[in-house]
Design an enzyme around this catalytic site. Sequence first.
Site, short mmCIF file in Angstrom:
data_model
loop_
_atom_site.label_atom_id
_atom_site.label_comp_id
_atom_site.label_asym_id
_atom_site.label_seq_id
_atom_site.Cartn_x
_atom_site.Cartn_y
_atom_site.Cartn_z
N ARG A 178 25.17 30.69 -2.55
CA ARG A 178 26.02 31.61 -3.33
C ARG A 178 25.22 32.31 -4.43
NH1 ARG A 178 31.47 28.49 -4.70
NH2 ARG A 178 29.90 27.08 -5.48
N LYS A 200 21.72 13.21 4.90
CA LYS A 200 22.50 12.07 4.46
C LYS A 200 23.16 12.41 3.13
CE LYS A 200 20.96 8.76 2.02
NZ LYS A 200 20.42 8.54 0.66
N HIS A 232 15.32 10.15 6.44
CA HIS A 232 13.92 10.52 6.25
C HIS A 232 12.97 9.32 6.40
CE1 HIS A 232 14.35 9.19 2.03
NE2 HIS A 232 13.05 9.13 2.00
N LYS A 264 8.70 8.64 8.39
CA LYS A 264 7.48 8.09 7.78
C LYS A 264 6.59 7.51 8.88
CE LYS A 264 9.87 6.81 3.46
NZ LYS A 264 9.28 7.44 2.31
N GLU A 267 12.28 0.56 -6.01
CA GLU A 267 11.91 1.81 -6.68
C GLU A 267 11.75 1.54 -8.15
OE1 GLU A 267 13.78 5.57 -5.06
OE2 GLU A 267 15.39 4.11 -4.89
N ASP A 295 23.53 4.28 -0.46
CA ASP A 295 22.39 5.18 -0.64
C ASP A 295 21.16 4.72 0.15
OD1 ASP A 295 21.17 7.42 -2.00
OD2 ASP A 295 20.04 5.96 -3.20
N HIS A 301 18.58 3.70 5.42
CA HIS A 301 17.14 3.43 5.51
C HIS A 301 16.83 1.97 5.87
CE1 HIS A 301 17.14 7.29 3.77
NE2 HIS A 301 17.14 6.97 2.50
N LYS A 319 16.86 0.02 -7.98
CA LYS A 319 16.21 1.01 -8.84
C LYS A 319 15.77 0.30 -10.12
CE LYS A 319 18.26 5.13 -6.95
NZ LYS A 319 17.16 5.73 -6.20
C1 BG6 Z 1 17.01 8.68 -0.76
C2 BG6 Z 1 17.93 8.12 -1.79
O1 BG6 Z 1 17.62 8.74 0.49
O2 BG6 Z 1 15.84 7.87 -0.67
C3 BG6 Z 1 17.24 8.00 -3.13
O3 BG6 Z 1 19.07 8.94 -1.91
C4 BG6 Z 1 15.96 7.24 -3.00
O4 BG6 Z 1 18.10 7.40 -4.10
C5 BG6 Z 1 15.11 7.79 -1.88
O5 BG6 Z 1 15.27 7.36 -4.24
C6 BG6 Z 1 13.91 6.90 -1.62
O6 BG6 Z 1 13.06 7.52 -0.71
P1 BG6 Z 1 11.51 7.21 -0.69
O7 BG6 Z 1 11.00 8.02 0.45
O8 BG6 Z 1 10.97 7.65 -2.02
O9 BG6 Z 1 11.38 5.74 -0.50
#
Ligand code: BG6
Length: 509
Positions: A47, A154, A184, A188, A222, A241, A246, A346
């Site tokens: 937009r 996602k 994602h 990797k 993380e 999340d 993942h 986190k």
């Molecule tokens: C994302 C999450 O899918 O993956 C994030 O929404 C997270 O919260 C991230 O930080 C982690 O990805 P990676 O590749 O840095 O391990």
Amino acid sequence: MKKTDPHIIVIFGGSGDLTIRKLIPALFNLHCRGFLPSCFAILGLGRTPHTDESYREKAVVGNPHLLKNENADDKSIKDFGRHIYYHTMNSQSESDYGNLKDRLMDINEQCSTQENYVFYLSTPPSLYQSIASGLAKVALNHEDRGWKRLIVEKPFGYDLKSASALNAHLLTCFKEDQIYRIDHYLGKETVQNVLVTRFANSTFEPIWNRNYIHHVEITAAESVGVEKRGGYYESSGALRDMIQNHLLQLVALVAMEPPNLSSAAAIRDEKLKLFQSLRPLTVEEIRNNVIRGQYVGSRINGESFPGYREEEGVKSDSKTETYAALKFYIDNWRWADVPFYIRTGKKLPTRVTEIVVHFKPTPHRLFNYTNDHVNAGNTLVIRIQPNEGILLKFGVKIPGEGFRVTNTNMDFHYSQLVESYLPDAYERLLLDCIQGDATLYSRGDSVEAAWTFINPILNAWQEFDDIKVFGYPVGTWGPEHADQLIEGKNFTWRYPCKNLAGDGAYCEL
Ligand code: BG6
């Protein structure tokens, strides 16, 4: 090399964070590395009004995430920039899709892209259904002239019900083989290498089962917090999340049966079977075997770090989990009675993702070990990130009198390979979609199967107020209670360091 047809990548959410931070830099890299054909275009949509020129400035010329790329010299930037376009539209307005179609035809004629389109949904999930309908209404799902593919970011659903509804809706607009659900982690290199480690070597697979494996542990830690994403994270939490997608994908790759072929269908069939074998958790097990935590403010070396509830966009009495750890079982022949432990959080001490396979100790203790931990059995660590590689811990004799045994490391690091470039996950996934390979994307049935396992946990957390959310200070390994999850004398979580070969409390973070 697989064939890459001329195409246009159409990005809904063209000026959004993901597009600028990940998608455009990944496409730039593919372009510089010669993976994209000469006839390709990228069309950003949104937009926010932009001309092609002002969008090129934002997405390419002034994009700090792209500029840090070592290939980003003036010539490559200019060359790549010529493929970029922008179209202003409201994706919620049905009438805007006719104009989008016209614009695509213009670019198509100009760039000879043969009406092959990838539609990338890089928008809030609430828009996915209406975008798919909008595209279908103007026949942008028809493949009679050129292929059409839809990449869905996602989160895919908020729970089982919404994920099923989203699947059902998308399937009224596109066929399953046109839909690419992205995770994602699957892009990797090191995640893909799990399959190679297991199925390209004859040493591991014969012992990859309940007879030799004591337990499996997977960590995705993380060091960052929720940053500016407090608003999104409040309605998500670590379970949705990271774990539903993942971590369960990692579980599937570690635990699935060997596929008969390395094709998308064969691999995805095995993953589905694995998800279907996850033993459903009862409420009692959720109370005992699922730990949730939230980071609280702490002072480290005189510096103060805010807790989750102090982050922007977060409620001051939020119960959203920023940490989750689970113990569960897989009900099949290979894994009966082998506990699986997974955790993510986190604001933990370091950023690390790894899979640790703990083998059973020797059946008979012949020697003296330097400590009991050494006799706990061999461990194989598959490091997903950082310091990517594989580490095997095993016992060796301490030179000198008698037979004293200590643990040592045998390690492989990706950086040792001649071809050591590890492409960003989005690079690999985008290229696969352009080439029509869905192996590393999630199939609808398997996303729903993963939600089927997670849903009872979400329900129990919502229903039973007495299921606690434990606090953990920023910079620690999460709630203490998670340590009690791991069964067996001499076993704890591995406390990994930045470097693959290190662990323990006093290593480099
Ligand atoms: C994302 C999450 O899918 O993956 C994030 O929404 C997270 O919260 C991230 O930080 C982690 O990805 P990676 O590749 O840095 O391990």
